[in-house]
Design a protein around this motif. Structure first.
Motif, PDB file in Angstrom:
ATOM      1  N   PRO A 197      31.610  14.179 -55.025  1.00 30.05           N
ATOM      2  CA  PRO A 197      30.594  13.683 -56.086  1.00 30.05           C
ATOM      3  C   PRO A 197      30.524  12.300 -56.706  1.00 30.05           C
ATOM      4  O   PRO A 197      29.832  11.835 -57.356  1.00 30.05           O
ATOM      5  CB  PRO A 197      30.893  14.969 -57.467  1.00 30.05           C
ATOM      6  CG  PRO A 197      31.436  15.895 -56.483  1.00 30.05           C
ATOM      7  CD  PRO A 197      32.334  15.260 -55.273  1.00 30.05           C
ATOM      8  N   GLU A 198      31.907  11.733 -56.628  1.00 29.13           N
ATOM      9  CA  GLU A 198      32.227  10.736 -57.326  1.00 29.13           C
ATOM     10  C   GLU A 198      31.472   9.452 -56.650  1.00 29.13           C
ATOM     11  O   GLU A 198      31.159   8.298 -57.032  1.00 29.13           O
ATOM     12  CB  GLU A 198      33.645   9.961 -57.015  1.00 29.13           C
ATOM     13  CG  GLU A 198      34.574  10.852 -57.899  1.00 29.13           C
ATOM     14  CD  GLU A 198      34.829  12.284 -57.393  1.00 29.13           C
ATOM     15  OE1 GLU A 198      35.671  13.168 -58.009  1.00 29.13           O
ATOM     16  OE2 GLU A 198      34.469  12.712 -56.035  1.00 29.13           O
ATOM     17  N   TYR A 199      30.680   9.628 -55.310  1.00 25.22           N
ATOM     18  CA  TYR A 199      30.007   8.843 -54.867  1.00 25.22           C
ATOM     19  C   TYR A 199      28.718   8.391 -55.771  1.00 25.22           C
ATOM     20  O   TYR A 199      28.549   7.137 -55.674  1.00 25.22           O
ATOM     21  CB  TYR A 199      29.338   9.562 -53.482  1.00 25.22           C
ATOM     22  CG  TYR A 199      28.229   8.481 -52.659  1.00 25.22           C
ATOM     23  CD1 TYR A 199      28.670   7.448 -51.780  1.00 25.22           C
ATOM     24  CD2 TYR A 199      26.883   8.806 -52.736  1.00 25.22           C
ATOM     25  CE1 TYR A 199      28.017   6.718 -50.906  1.00 25.22           C
ATOM     26  CE2 TYR A 199      26.085   8.076 -52.060  1.00 25.22           C
ATOM     27  CZ  TYR A 199      26.551   7.156 -51.097  1.00 25.22           C
ATOM     28  OH  TYR A 199      25.672   6.360 -50.297  1.00 25.22           O
ATOM     29  N   LYS A 200      28.263   9.359 -56.308  1.00 28.12           N
ATOM     30  CA  LYS A 200      27.197   9.060 -57.346  1.00 28.12           C
ATOM     31  C   LYS A 200      27.771   8.834 -58.679  1.00 28.12           C
ATOM     32  O   LYS A 200      27.113   7.659 -59.316  1.00 28.12           O
ATOM     33  CB  LYS A 200      26.268  10.163 -57.401  1.00 28.12           C
ATOM     34  CG  LYS A 200      25.129  10.249 -58.492  1.00 28.12           C
ATOM     35  CD  LYS A 200      24.119  11.256 -58.536  1.00 28.12           C
ATOM     36  CE  LYS A 200      24.922  12.482 -59.264  1.00 28.12           C
ATOM     37  NZ  LYS A 200      25.219  12.380 -60.663  1.00 28.12           N
ATOM     38  N   CYS A 223      40.026   4.789 -56.219  1.00 27.59           N
ATOM     39  CA  CYS A 223      40.106   6.161 -55.572  1.00 27.59           C
ATOM     40  C   CYS A 223      41.438   6.501 -55.073  1.00 27.59           C
ATOM     41  O   CYS A 223      41.485   7.648 -55.200  1.00 27.59           O
ATOM     42  CB  CYS A 223      39.076   5.681 -54.187  1.00 27.59           C
ATOM     43  SG  CYS A 223      37.338   5.672 -54.303  1.00 27.59           S
ATOM     44  N   LYS A 224      42.089   5.681 -54.799  1.00 24.38           N
ATOM     45  CA  LYS A 224      43.611   6.238 -54.430  1.00 24.38           C
ATOM     46  C   LYS A 224      44.364   6.884 -55.791  1.00 24.38           C
ATOM     47  O   LYS A 224      44.853   7.860 -55.586  1.00 24.38           O
ATOM     48  CB  LYS A 224      44.271   4.726 -54.163  1.00 24.38           C
ATOM     49  CG  LYS A 224      45.920   5.270 -53.432  1.00 24.38           C
ATOM     50  CD  LYS A 224      46.591   3.949 -52.948  1.00 24.38           C
ATOM     51  CE  LYS A 224      48.094   4.228 -52.866  1.00 24.38           C
ATOM     52  NZ  LYS A 224      48.698   2.960 -52.443  1.00 24.38           N
ATOM     53  N   ILE A 238      39.654   7.718 -48.458  1.00 24.62           N
ATOM     54  CA  ILE A 238      38.952   6.581 -47.666  1.00 24.62           C
ATOM     55  C   ILE A 238      39.258   6.405 -46.270  1.00 24.62           C
ATOM     56  O   ILE A 238      40.342   6.805 -45.927  1.00 24.62           O
ATOM     57  CB  ILE A 238      39.279   5.285 -48.570  1.00 24.62           C
ATOM     58  CG1 ILE A 238      39.248   5.355 -50.000  1.00 24.62           C
ATOM     59  CG2 ILE A 238      38.678   4.054 -47.914  1.00 24.62           C
ATOM     60  CD1 ILE A 238      39.198   4.355 -50.893  1.00 24.62           C
ATOM     61  N   ASN A 239      38.366   6.179 -45.390  1.00 22.30           N
ATOM     62  CA  ASN A 239      38.672   5.802 -44.074  1.00 22.30           C
ATOM     63  C   ASN A 239      39.374   4.245 -43.693  1.00 22.30           C
ATOM     64  O   ASN A 239      39.457   3.582 -44.669  1.00 22.30           O
ATOM     65  CB  ASN A 239      37.300   5.800 -43.268  1.00 22.30           C
ATOM     66  CG  ASN A 239      36.710   7.031 -43.300  1.00 22.30           C
ATOM     67  OD1 ASN A 239      37.193   8.230 -42.941  1.00 22.30           O
ATOM     68  ND2 ASN A 239      35.344   6.994 -43.574  1.00 22.30           N
ATOM     69  N   LYS A 253      35.267   8.647 -47.334  1.00 27.38           N
ATOM     70  CA  LYS A 253      35.545   9.860 -46.256  1.00 27.38           C
ATOM     71  C   LYS A 253      34.183  10.707 -46.660  1.00 27.38           C
ATOM     72  O   LYS A 253      34.050  11.034 -47.774  1.00 27.38           O
ATOM     73  CB  LYS A 253      36.871  10.446 -46.352  1.00 27.38           C
ATOM     74  CG  LYS A 253      37.430   9.884 -45.065  1.00 27.38           C
ATOM     75  CD  LYS A 253      38.705  10.413 -45.017  1.00 27.38           C
ATOM     76  CE  LYS A 253      39.771  10.227 -43.783  1.00 27.38           C
ATOM     77  NZ  LYS A 253      41.058  10.447 -43.740  1.00 27.38           N
ATOM     78  N   THR A 254      33.762  11.185 -45.508  1.00 24.64           N
ATOM     79  CA  THR A 254      32.628  12.472 -45.675  1.00 24.64           C
ATOM     80  C   THR A 254      33.291  13.727 -45.387  1.00 24.64           C
ATOM     81  O   THR A 254      34.202  13.941 -44.773  1.00 24.64           O
ATOM     82  CB  THR A 254      31.530  12.129 -44.866  1.00 24.64           C
ATOM     83  OG1 THR A 254      32.091  12.151 -43.312  1.00 24.64           O
ATOM     84  CG2 THR A 254      30.933  10.940 -44.988  1.00 24.64           C
TER      85      THR A 254
END
Length: 902
Positions: free
Chosen positions: A423-426, A444-445, A451-452, A458-459
């Motif tokens: 959800p943080e993507y948006k 994010c960390k 994260i890739n 990451k999906t």
């Protein structure tokens, strides 16, 4: 590294007048003080919304703290919005926006404390009274001490004995950063911006003089000169300066994603508006959100329309408002620069050394209106969905234009669900980067967002969408293409067009709603597809019909009595009927095939041949209408090929001369897939039948573009493909006046009965459709016919011919371009082949794809004998038009070819 002139690292301040200076001197004669700025040294006035925000933050945390009229903001790097606040000639604090918490905060600097402590009635932590600190714990600086009462995390002013400083509260503790002796300061002089302008007038005059001198120096470097206007402050200043230098022309590119305030402002400035190009909303559904490191939208919405515009005005000097301090990419911008995306444009940047501070002061000095969005709280004026916008600005936009943010939020949620993003993507604006920068990776960390290795997000598994995936339907996606196409006038339309009340241009009497049509093709948007002669796209209605079969009544046809097979059989049969009516072939037999090629082979292998029989075809033919006849040589059949005249029409005199008593069949294309010429099939039919010869017409290129009536043509066989006429791939049609050929395939479904010694075939189309057919494809083909019928083939032909004429006229004016087209508009379809002197056709096609996202075909187009006849060893470049193409796309192709030639 950023271009960094020494004067721009420092803000000068007059302590006597208490106002900022562009240069060292103040007109009052006082000596200025210097304030060291933070990189990238961009400086701007705090405007209405900024001042209101600062006041609110101060009131919330400290109480009624007075704020002066002049406040400056120095942008620096941060998680989102990060600006040093300069008040009364000191670094007062830092204005920040947290993209996770979604709120602003104002952290006070030590130099700002004297202007607060005399007024604050809260927000100051007394170390002795509010913490458990005691003398035996040693020095207070740098240590964490427990708070006695709860405070929200953040930066606070601290008081310790007779000193003040700042401290950071975290989870019930406070860590003191520094302590200094501070005395409350009395109210300072409180000048306004008018006074600041008056004290800086000489500096502003020098800036203006230098900028106008630069413009005049280069305005005649090219035959034409104009101003690039964006609606922002920089281009507003440039527009005014350019007018003073004698330049009248200016243009604004409407991306279709502009704020209404910007459009109104542009109109008020009398600037020419270049209409929208591509459809962002279709493009974003295919390509995903644009990012700071993946701005696919710029080419679609800005560079392509600019290319078309420049092709019309020719080589030009464009005065622009780019500045060093806008971005790292512009930090080494020179006085002039060649537009890397277009050789026609030489850009001149007269205010490249100005900061936003100077720009605003200049505009206010000149009493020039600015875009009202600045005072509303937006710093960056442009597309409202630009990834370069800050999340803080996006929050402001939620208040200003909630309909815009709702639409974009819905899309981001849909895309995130489909891709499996968190959800943080948006919610945090992580969509703004394809590969996250260090600051966002750290966020994010800290919060456990995976994260890739390549720094992409990451999906996870795709989630069920929470909203309608067709979010853009009925939400204004058509606005992107308004006025992008020209129109045709048409009287007595037959059949009546279903789109009755929509015109696609103001000067049209034909209600051909290109916008509504394009809405039906989800694949359109970020590409310009002009390869329709090879394969066309399918509208949503065709896809829905096929999905309906697969989801609701998938079953075999003609082989059972249960309800599903009855429904499937009825739908499949009905599709045959639709196709028959569409081509005026109700009295014949309509067979569904895999494609045109299979249909021709069925005729070639289904007729009874004997040695000496002859087939006549033309040099225009696709290999599919040549090789099957040549393959009959094993039966002793010979093939005669007739030529074409100077207008690329088949030589009918030669045809009649070639017919002998042994000629069994004439096979001819209805419309050439290379030259677009529409052959006189009715006259050819008359010649054939006069001599008792059967006629096969290849309608693969005609059926999608012109009205076809096989009864009027008088042919014996008519063949075409579904994938060129909006239908599914793997579908085609063989129409026969009489079912007089033997079936090529034998097996289940094509027999009425089978005995030990033989079988009795079915009648009608079933005789020729052995095995399980492409049922979904056949039903989809019927839906394609419905779609074409509702629009009207006459309407489609006239619309496409308008685009074709525009393309032919445009290309014919480019030196070095050779066209291969019939000059008569009524004897051609929208297939335009051309060559460019000295450049291989494949190179041209590749350059068009790479530079303009234009997709067309190059080479010999499966017509090698025709290419040999024309002497084109490298073939041609072929643009083939479909009913969903626009005039803008045609203009872009012309401009792009001109650019390649140049």
């Amino acid at each position: 590294m950023i271009r960094d002139p020494p004067v721009k690292k420092i803000l000068y301040w007059c302590p006597n007048c208490n106002l900022p200076l562009i240069n060292k001197s103040c007109s009052c004669g006082s000596e200025s003080i210097s304030i060291q700025l933070q990189k990238p040294f961009e400086l701007r006035p705090a405007l209405s919304a900024d001042v209101t925000l600062i006041k609110e933050l101060l009131l919330e945390k400290y109480g009624q703290v007075p704020v002066p009229k002049i406040i400056l903001l120095n942008k620096y790097g941060g998680d989102d919005r990060a600006e040093l606040v300069i008040i009364n000639g000191v670094k007062f604090g830092w204005l920040l926006f947290d993209p996770v918490e979604r709120k602003h905060r104002l952290d006070i600097a030590v130099d700002g404390i004297p202007y607060i402590i005399g007024h604050a009635d809260k927000g100051i932590i007394d170390i002795d009274a509010d913490t458990d600190y005691t003398k035996d714990k040693g020095r207070i600086g740098g240590k964490r001490v427990n708070l006695k009462n709860p405070y929200e995390n953040g930066t606070y002013i601290v008081k310790f004995r007779k000193k003040y400083g700042t401290g950071i509260v975290r989870d019930g503790t406070i860590k003191v950063k520094e302590l200094v002796s501070v005395e409350p300061l009395p109210p300072a002089l409180n000048p306004d911006w008018k006074e600041a302008i008056a004290k800086n007038k000489n500096h502003l005059k020098n800036l203006e003089h230098t900028a106008i001198k630069t413009i005049k120096k280069h305005m005649k470097d090219r035959p034409t000169v104009n101003v690039s206007f964006s609606g922002g402050k920089d281009s507003t200043a440039i527009l005014h300066l350019a007018k003073k230098a004698g330049i009248k022309d200016a243009f604004f590119i409407d991306t279709g994603l502009e704020f209404p305030e910007t459009i109104n402002f542009v109109k008020s400035c009398g600037v020419e508006i270049i209409q929208k190009g591509g459809d962002f909303w279709k493009g974003v559904e295919r390509a995903g959100p644009p990012a700071k490191d993946n701005r696919w939208c710029c080419k679609l919405l800005k560079l392509n329309p600019l290319k078309v515009y420049l092709s019309g005005i020719g080589s030009c000097v464009t005065i622009q408002g780019n500045r060093w301090y806008e971005s790292w990419n512009r930090a080494d911008l020179g006085e002039t620069s060649q537009n890397p995306a277009n050789p026609l444009q030489l850009n001149v940047s007269p205010i490249r050394s100005w900061r936003a501070f100077e720009v605003f002061l200049y505009l206010w000095w000149q009493n020039k209106k600015i875009n009202p969005l600045y005072d509303m709280g937006l710093e960056r004026i442009g597309c409202y969905l630009c990834p370069s916008m800050l999340e803080s600005e996006y929050e402001t936009m939620r208040v200003l234009h909630p309909d815009y943010t709702k639409k974009w939020d819905d899309f981001l949620e849909s895309w995130s669900d489909k891709k499996g993003y968190p959800p943080e993507y948006k919610d945090w604006g992580l969509w703004r980067w394809k590969a996250l920068p260090p600051k966002m990776r750290e966020i994010c960390k800290e919060r456990g967002i995976a994260i890739n290795h390549d720094y992409t997000l990451k999906t996870g598994p795709a989630r069920e969408k929470n909203i309608d995936s067709d979010f853009s339907k009925n939400t204004g996606s058509n606005e992107i293409l308004e006025n992008s196409s020209k129109t045709i006038k048409k009287e007595d339309k037959k059949p009546e067009n279903i789109f009755q009340n929509k015109e696609f241009s103001a000067d049209s009497d034909l209600n051909y709603d290109i916008l509504k049509i394009r809405d039906d093709f989800s694949i359109l948007g970020d590409v310009i597809y002009l390869d329709n002669a090879a394969t066309g796209f399918s509208p949503q209605q065709v896809i829905d019909a096929m999905v309906d079969f697969e989801h609701n009544y998938r079953s075999n046809v003609g082989r059972g009595v249960h309800s599903l097979t009855q429904i499937a059989s009825q739908k499949y049969w009905h599709a045959h009927e639709k196709v028959s009516r569409f081509i005026g072939g109700e009295k014949g037999v309509t067979v569904f095939t895999k494609n045109t090629t299979e249909a021709i082979n069925m005729v070639a292998m289904g007729l009874s041949w004997k040695p000496g029989d002859r087939v006549i075809t033309t040099v225009l033919e696709h290999h599919s209408n040549l090789l099957p006849w040549r393959a009959l040589s094993k039966y002793g059949v010979e093939v005669d090929v007739i030529g074409i005249d100077s207008s690329y029409m088949p030589n009918l005199k030669e045809l009649e001369e070639k017919i002998t008593p042994f000629t069994r069949l004439v096979a001819v294309t209805h419309a050439s897939n290379v030259l677009g010429v529409v052959t006189p099939v009715k006259e050819i039919s008359e010649i054939c039948h006069k001599h008792g010869v059967k006629l096969l017409v290849d309608g693969a290129q005609s059926v999608p573009h012109i009205p076809v009536n096989v009864a009027e043509i008088g042919c014996d066989y008519f063949v075409f493909s579904g994938h060129k006429m909006l239908g599914p791939t793997g579908t085609g049609v063989l129409w026969m006046k009489e079912a007089d050929i033997e079936p090529l395939f034998l097996g289940g479904g094509m027999v009425e009965s089978v005995t030990a010694d033989g079988f009795t075939p079915e009648t009608g189309y079933r005789k020729y459709e052995a095995g399980t057919s492409n049922i979904a494809g056949g039903i989809g083909l019927g839906a394609a016919v419905d779609y074409l019928t509702k629009i009207g083939m006459e309407n489609i032909f006239e619309y496409e011919e308008t685009l074709t004429k525009r393309l032919i006229d445009g290309l014919s004016e480019i030196q070095g371009v050779q066209l291969y087209v019939n000059p008569n508009p009524k004897k051609r379809i929208g297939v335009v082949s051309f060559t460019v002197e000295g450049i291989n056709s494949h190179e041209i096609a590749q350059m068009l794809d790479e530079t303009s996202d234009i997709m067309l075909r190059s080479g010999k187009h499966c017509c090698h004998p025709l290419m040999d006849f024309l002497g084109l060893k490298d073939g041609t470049v072929r643009a083939s038009i479909g009913l969903y193409n626009t005039m803008h796309e045609i203009d872009l192709l012309i401009a792009s070819v001109e650019e390649i030639v140049r």
